[in-house]
Motif scaffolding. Structure first.
Motif, PDB file in Angstrom:
ATOM      1  N   VAL A   1       0.843  -1.205   0.000  1.00  0.00           N
ATOM      2  CA  VAL A   1       0.000   0.000   0.000  1.00  0.00           C
ATOM      3  C   VAL A   1       0.878   1.255   0.000  1.00  0.00           C
ATOM      4  CG1 VAL A   1      -1.698   1.320   1.340  1.00  0.00           C
ATOM      5  CG2 VAL A   1      -1.884  -1.177   1.206  1.00  0.00           C
ATOM      6  N   LEU A   2       1.947   1.220   0.815  1.00  0.00           N
ATOM      7  CA  LEU A   2       2.806   2.390   0.978  1.00  0.00           C
ATOM      8  C   LEU A   2       3.594   2.718  -0.283  1.00  0.00           C
ATOM      9  CD1 LEU A   2       3.655   4.514   2.994  1.00  0.00           C
ATOM     10  CD2 LEU A   2       5.389   2.945   3.859  1.00  0.00           C
ATOM     11  N   LEU A   3       4.141   1.700  -0.949  1.00  0.00           N
ATOM     12  CA  LEU A   3       4.982   1.946  -2.130  1.00  0.00           C
ATOM     13  C   LEU A   3       4.233   2.684  -3.249  1.00  0.00           C
ATOM     14  CD1 LEU A   3       7.763   1.608  -3.463  1.00  0.00           C
ATOM     15  CD2 LEU A   3       6.951  -0.573  -4.366  1.00  0.00           C
ATOM     16  N   PRO A   4       3.034   2.220  -3.678  1.00  0.00           N
ATOM     17  CA  PRO A   4       2.333   2.978  -4.726  1.00  0.00           C
ATOM     18  C   PRO A   4       2.000   4.404  -4.303  1.00  0.00           C
ATOM     19  CG  PRO A   4       1.230   0.869  -4.328  1.00  0.00           C
ATOM     20  CD  PRO A   4       2.331   0.990  -3.327  1.00  0.00           C
ATOM     21  N   ALA A   5       1.610   4.576  -3.029  1.00  0.00           N
ATOM     22  CA  ALA A   5       1.260   5.916  -2.539  1.00  0.00           C
ATOM     23  C   ALA A   5       2.461   6.852  -2.632  1.00  0.00           C
ATOM     24  CB  ALA A   5       0.757   5.830  -1.096  1.00  0.00           C
ATOM     25  N   VAL A   6       3.637   6.351  -2.262  1.00  0.00           N
ATOM     26  CA  VAL A   6       4.856   7.162  -2.293  1.00  0.00           C
ATOM     27  C   VAL A   6       5.260   7.480  -3.726  1.00  0.00           C
ATOM     28  CG1 VAL A   6       7.345   7.068  -1.824  1.00  0.00           C
ATOM     29  CG2 VAL A   6       5.729   6.444  -0.039  1.00  0.00           C
ATOM     30  N   LEU A   7       5.188   6.492  -4.622  1.00  0.00           N
ATOM     31  CA  LEU A   7       5.529   6.726  -6.033  1.00  0.00           C
ATOM     32  C   LEU A   7       4.628   7.794  -6.654  1.00  0.00           C
ATOM     33  CD1 LEU A   7       6.083   3.059  -7.308  1.00  0.00           C
ATOM     34  CD2 LEU A   7       7.839   4.810  -6.991  1.00  0.00           C
ATOM     35  N   ILE A   8       3.338   7.691  -6.374  1.00  0.00           N
ATOM     36  CA  ILE A   8       2.382   8.672  -6.908  1.00  0.00           C
ATOM     37  C   ILE A   8       2.690  10.060  -6.344  1.00  0.00           C
ATOM     38  CG2 ILE A   8      -0.058   9.382  -6.859  1.00  0.00           C
ATOM     39  CD1 ILE A   8      -0.709   6.301  -6.958  1.00  0.00           C
ATOM     40  N   ALA A   9       2.987  10.126  -5.034  1.00  0.00           N
ATOM     41  CA  ALA A   9       3.305  11.415  -4.396  1.00  0.00           C
ATOM     42  C   ALA A   9       4.570  12.033  -5.007  1.00  0.00           C
ATOM     43  CB  ALA A   9       3.485  11.225  -2.891  1.00  0.00           C
ATOM     44  N   ILE A  10       5.604  11.218  -5.238  1.00  0.00           N
ATOM     45  CA  ILE A  10       6.847  11.724  -5.832  1.00  0.00           C
ATOM     46  C   ILE A  10       6.595  12.235  -7.250  1.00  0.00           C
ATOM     47  CG2 ILE A  10       9.112  11.020  -6.732  1.00  0.00           C
ATOM     48  CD1 ILE A  10       9.371   9.217  -4.246  1.00  0.00           C
ATOM     49  N   GLY A  11       5.829  11.477  -8.023  1.00  0.00           N
ATOM     50  CA  GLY A  11       5.501  11.897  -9.381  1.00  0.00           C
ATOM     51  C   GLY A  11       4.768  13.222  -9.408  1.00  0.00           C
ATOM     52  N   LEU A  12       3.767  13.363  -8.531  1.00  0.00           N
ATOM     53  CA  LEU A  12       2.995  14.612  -8.450  1.00  0.00           C
ATOM     54  C   LEU A  12       3.877  15.772  -8.000  1.00  0.00           C
ATOM     55  CD1 LEU A  12      -0.354  13.309  -6.899  1.00  0.00           C
ATOM     56  CD2 LEU A  12      -0.006  14.150  -9.239  1.00  0.00           C
ATOM     57  N   LEU A  13       4.776  15.490  -7.037  1.00  0.00           N
ATOM     58  CA  LEU A  13       5.671  16.538  -6.522  1.00  0.00           C
ATOM     59  C   LEU A  13       6.577  17.070  -7.625  1.00  0.00           C
ATOM     60  CD1 LEU A  13       6.335  17.881  -3.769  1.00  0.00           C
ATOM     61  CD2 LEU A  13       8.198  16.241  -3.561  1.00  0.00           C
ATOM     62  N   ILE A  14       7.144  16.164  -8.434  1.00  0.00           N
ATOM     63  CA  ILE A  14       8.020  16.593  -9.533  1.00  0.00           C
ATOM     64  C   ILE A  14       7.239  17.418 -10.561  1.00  0.00           C
ATOM     65  CG2 ILE A  14       9.403  15.759 -11.506  1.00  0.00           C
ATOM     66  CD1 ILE A  14      10.195  13.360  -9.677  1.00  0.00           C
ATOM     67  N   LEU A  15       6.026  16.958 -10.888  1.00  0.00           N
ATOM     68  CA  LEU A  15       5.184  17.682 -11.843  1.00  0.00           C
ATOM     69  C   LEU A  15       4.812  19.073 -11.327  1.00  0.00           C
ATOM     70  CD1 LEU A  15       2.791  14.782 -12.919  1.00  0.00           C
ATOM     71  CD2 LEU A  15       4.418  15.948 -14.418  1.00  0.00           C
TER      72      LEU A  15
END
Length: 200
Positions: free
Chosen positions: A178-192
């Motif tokens: 659960v944590l890994l997808p949430a973190v990946l999505i957050a990092i992607g959004l942060l970079i964007l």
């Protein structure tokens, strides 16, 4: 040295390698009582992670030749990987999946076996590291690399520690997906968002 970038490197390593603690725990449990197994596992983890780092750095150097306005859109990569991981986690849960397979091997895991698993498991890491490295510059990349390589040793010690505490290992197995997808999505959004992609 910038303490801010060191903190970011520690956080990035931690969130992208949570699942590695469980894998390392399984390797250490498999090698328990076998002479030299700790050395082989640590060597394998370093070989695998060094390969991940080499690929990410090489790709990031390529990314720096992109037009500056295109770099923030690299955030789409971790975002896509996070959505894919979330979909896979939902699908596995829906299908009643979730195997706990221990790596095979009579004499404990060898360094190349550990390295292969570490590298194969690092595909998502590469996808996250490339845009971060590309925006960090050469100096920043160097700091990330040094911090990551120091933390590989910390991760190995943690894996060995957890190998003797199955309750903690089970908890990581339960919530890591659960944590890994949430973190990946957050990092992607942060970079964007930080890069101003799509006028954000």
């Amino acid at each position: 040295m910038d303490l801010g970038i060191i903190g970011q490197a520690v956080g990035l390593f931690a969130v992208t390698n949570i699942d590695d603690i469980l894998i390392l725990s399984l390797f250490f449990a498999q090698g328990a009582g076998r002479p030299g197994s700790t050395r082989r596992i640590v060597l394998g983890q370093y070989l695998g992670f060094a390969a991940i780092l080499a690929v990410a750095v090489a790709a990031a150097f390529g990314a720096t030749f992109l037009p500056e306005s295109a770099v923030p859109y690299l955030g789409l990569l971790p975002l896509a990987l996070g959505l894919k991981a979330a979909w896979q986690a939902w699908k596995d849960h829906h299908d009643g999946g979730g195997e706990d397979e221990e790596p095979a091997g009579e004499g404990g895991p060898g360094p190349w076996e550990v390295a292969a698993v570490t590298f194969a498991n690092g595909g998502d890491n590469i996808g996250v590291y490339v845009p971060v490295f590309a925006t960090a510059g050469v100096g920043g990349m160097g700091v990330y690399a040094v911090v990551f390589l120091v933390l590989v040793a910390v991760w190995c010690f943690a894996g060995k520690f957890f190998a003797t505490r199955p309750v903690i290992a089970k908890a990581l197995a339960r919530w890591g997906h659960v944590l890994l997808p949430a973190v990946l999505i957050a990092i992607g959004l942060l970079i964007l968002i930080e890069g101003g992609a799509f006028g954000l």
